[in-house]
Design an enzyme around this catalytic site. Structure first.
Site, PDB file in Angstrom:
ATOM      1  N   GLY A 112      -6.552  -0.399  -1.039  1.00 54.95           N
ATOM      2  CA  GLY A 112      -5.790   0.279   0.006  1.00 54.95           C
ATOM      3  C   GLY A 112      -4.658   1.067  -0.631  1.00 54.95           C
ATOM      4  N   GLY A 141      -2.412   3.168   1.191  1.00 52.43           N
ATOM      5  CA  GLY A 141      -1.445   3.681   2.162  1.00 52.43           C
ATOM      6  C   GLY A 141      -0.049   3.458   1.600  1.00 52.43           C
ATOM      7  N   GLY A 142       0.955   3.470   2.478  1.00 50.68           N
ATOM      8  CA  GLY A 142       2.335   3.289   2.021  1.00 50.68           C
ATOM      9  C   GLY A 142       2.494   1.993   1.251  1.00 50.68           C
ATOM     10  CG  LEU A 143       1.541  -2.909   1.545  1.00 48.56           C
ATOM     11  CD1 LEU A 143       2.997  -3.316   1.355  1.00 48.56           C
ATOM     12  CD2 LEU A 143       0.845  -3.871   2.522  1.00 48.56           C
ATOM     13  CG  HIS A 179       2.933  -6.660  17.190  1.00 44.77           C
ATOM     14  ND1 HIS A 179       2.396  -7.920  17.268  1.00 44.77           N
ATOM     15  CD2 HIS A 179       2.676  -6.229  15.930  1.00 44.77           C
ATOM     16  CE1 HIS A 179       1.850  -8.229  16.106  1.00 44.77           C
ATOM     17  NE2 HIS A 179       2.005  -7.220  15.284  1.00 44.77           N
ATOM     18  CD  GLU A 218      -1.474  -3.925  10.930  1.00 47.49           C
ATOM     19  OE1 GLU A 218      -1.415  -5.122  11.287  1.00 47.49           O
ATOM     20  OE2 GLU A 218      -1.656  -3.582   9.747  1.00 47.49           O
ATOM     21  CE  LYS A 262       3.190  -6.302   9.224  1.00 46.61           C
ATOM     22  NZ  LYS A 262       3.373  -4.957   9.786  1.00 46.61           N
ATOM     23  CB  ALA A 278      -1.974   1.893   8.520  1.00 45.57           C
ATOM     24  CB  THR A 279       2.939  -0.155   8.606  1.00 41.03           C
ATOM     25  OG1 THR A 279       2.283  -0.294   7.348  1.00 41.03           O
ATOM     26  CG2 THR A 279       3.847  -1.339   8.826  1.00 41.03           C
TER      27      THR A 279
END
Lengths: 309, 309
Positions: A8, A10-12, A176, A172, A102, A168-169
């Site tokens: 992955g 992405g940012g992470l 919530h 997510e 998470k 993406a984060t």
């Protein structure tokens, strides 16, 4: 030297690659994204990652001598992380897998794979980000003073200058919010997210989030999952955190006193630092377990993370 | 059910016996003091401990089916804990030993016994009180956010209504004060201690204490031992803590930001709760290691304590 792959980008995943570049004990040897992969046993430069196009990058990397993978994948759909874990289990690859997932329901799927991963000689560390992860571990430490734990409250503050670096984060997080779920958040266009953020002045307020901290603490007998709450405030237009991220644990001591221990993160630490740092700390701990022949699934609350130089 | 013995029946040992009485997963089956011992495989009542006079209580208990001992002994002289550990090692007894020792030089002696204890199939958990122990573990968790750790500051506040309930502990504290050492503190009469406390209005201010937190964090590569400082304020005439006990860890993140994470203990928690709780949490963790055939010495910073119901 631990040879690490990151799945992955992405940012992470990108932040994780940068974190690794400062570690003497670990080396980034592989990355993989939907579009392709890169592999170099001598180490990859995180600033210049040129991917070889491939549909089956993960399968190719599973054949390489890589000690551990950090699964920096958005868990969308909610079954994705468990599918990746099962794929590793079937591949014949042996080593350490680390996720920073998470949701409680996603972790339940991972825990159900314990026997299968054990047989495959994979040590899987789950929930190894900030929350769950760093703050759950702090809760386990804090619980030690008490005969009975009444309440664990985790509240995070996140400030990011620009939400588009964490598409993406942020989806997510939106999932919530009241009126949203994972499917709906995933289906939103960037323009729709922009419009939502316009209404809230860039602020996302999250309460009673489904975070696996509850399951992790319940499994250890610390309290019932309903006694654990996770919430946060995300400012998508300002790198300054709107509140200090903290964990408060309230309990009763053996003398009958009610008290609260608090663990507070310095505001200057970013989400990336508080997720990627623990992830590699648990990766190192997982490698020690794996070297001892201890396989299966462990949560971040069960194992002390190790410091990675 | 884990069958536990407690060695030493000073303030700490007595509190530990009371803590155990509230645990379903552990049973107090043995106690031992200089004057004698008590043993009952069905469990002892901490309110009514009648000791059988004996010089060799420890040797008698080493022949009993006891899973683990908490060494609630004052470490005076500074070699005493290591002597007890060696005695267990030679005795043929196998199980888990837990100490809550404080001094770096005392822990160095314990760490030097690693190979011997490993051969004796003893899992020895060292430094498992409040500091070192609970707060050192919190430092390890906090360190995860950082690429480099610059400073760990532990400051404790202790309030006790009456120093005479903690005669040995207060002598150990006085030994940390300027102009005192262990020998001198041990040789002081109660009247001399009363006179000292009269001068300071009952307050003991302790700085740059020799606490093994420094060694424990250095061993894990978190920072150099000189970057760890431990100090505290002890009020011997007031159960209210003069300051909140806390651990502050300062470091640099991978992005170059300097920040401080803080772990603060609720003021209502006593020294006894913050020492005995972790000690049994590490005892349970040590039992899990022992059950897996993992022996030798582990510090409280290396292993996640388990919650004891």
């Amino acid at each position: 030297m631990i040879n690490v792959g990151i799945l992955g980008l992405g940012g992470l995943g990108k932040a994780a690659a940068q974190v690794l570049s400062q570690k003497q004990e670990m080396r980034l040897v592989a990355v993989c994204d939907r579009s392709g992969y890169a592999y170099d046993p001598q180490g990859l430069d995180y600033r210049q990652l040129t991917l070889t196009p491939a549909d089956n990058g993960i399968q190719i990397l599973q054949q390489k001598p890589i000690d551990a993978f950090f699964l920096a994948l958005p868990n969308l759909p909610n079954t994705f992380m468990a599918e990746v874990a099962e794929d590793f289990s079937r591949s014949g690859w042996r080593g350490v897998l680390v996720d920073a997932l998470k949701r409680t329901s996603a972790m339940e799927q991972i825990l159900a794979l314990n026997d299968q991963l054990q047989q495959s000689q994979i040590t899987y560390m789950t929930g190894c980000g900030a929350t769950p992860g760093l703050l759950t571990a702090a809760a386990v430490v804090a619980a030690q003073s008490f005969s009975e734990v009444h309440k664990v409250e985790i509240r995070f503050g996140v400030g990011i200058a620009n939400w588009t670096a964490y598409r993406a984060t942020i989806r997510e997080d939106i999932a919530h919010m009241p009126g949203y779920d994972l499917e709906k958040a995933k289906a939103m266009t960037d323009a729709e997210i922009e419009a939502l953020l316009e209404q809230t002045n860039g602020i996302l307020t999250l309460e009673n989030m489904e975070h696996a901290d509850d399951l992790m603490l319940e499994r250890l007998g610390i309290c019932h999952r309903s006694q654990v709450t996770v919430g946060g405030i995300v400012d998508t237009r300002n790198p300054k955190k709107p509140i200090s991220t903290h964990m408060k644990l309230t309990g009763r001591t053996f003398e009958g006193k009610i008290a609260t221990h608090t663990f507070t993160l310095g505001d200057e630490t970013s989400m990336a630092a508080n997720v990627c740092g623990p992830a590699f700390g648990y990766l190192k701990a997982g490698k020690q377990l794996h070297d001892r022949g201890i396989y299966g699934v462990f949560t971040a609350a069960e194992v002390m993370p190790q410091f990675v130089r």
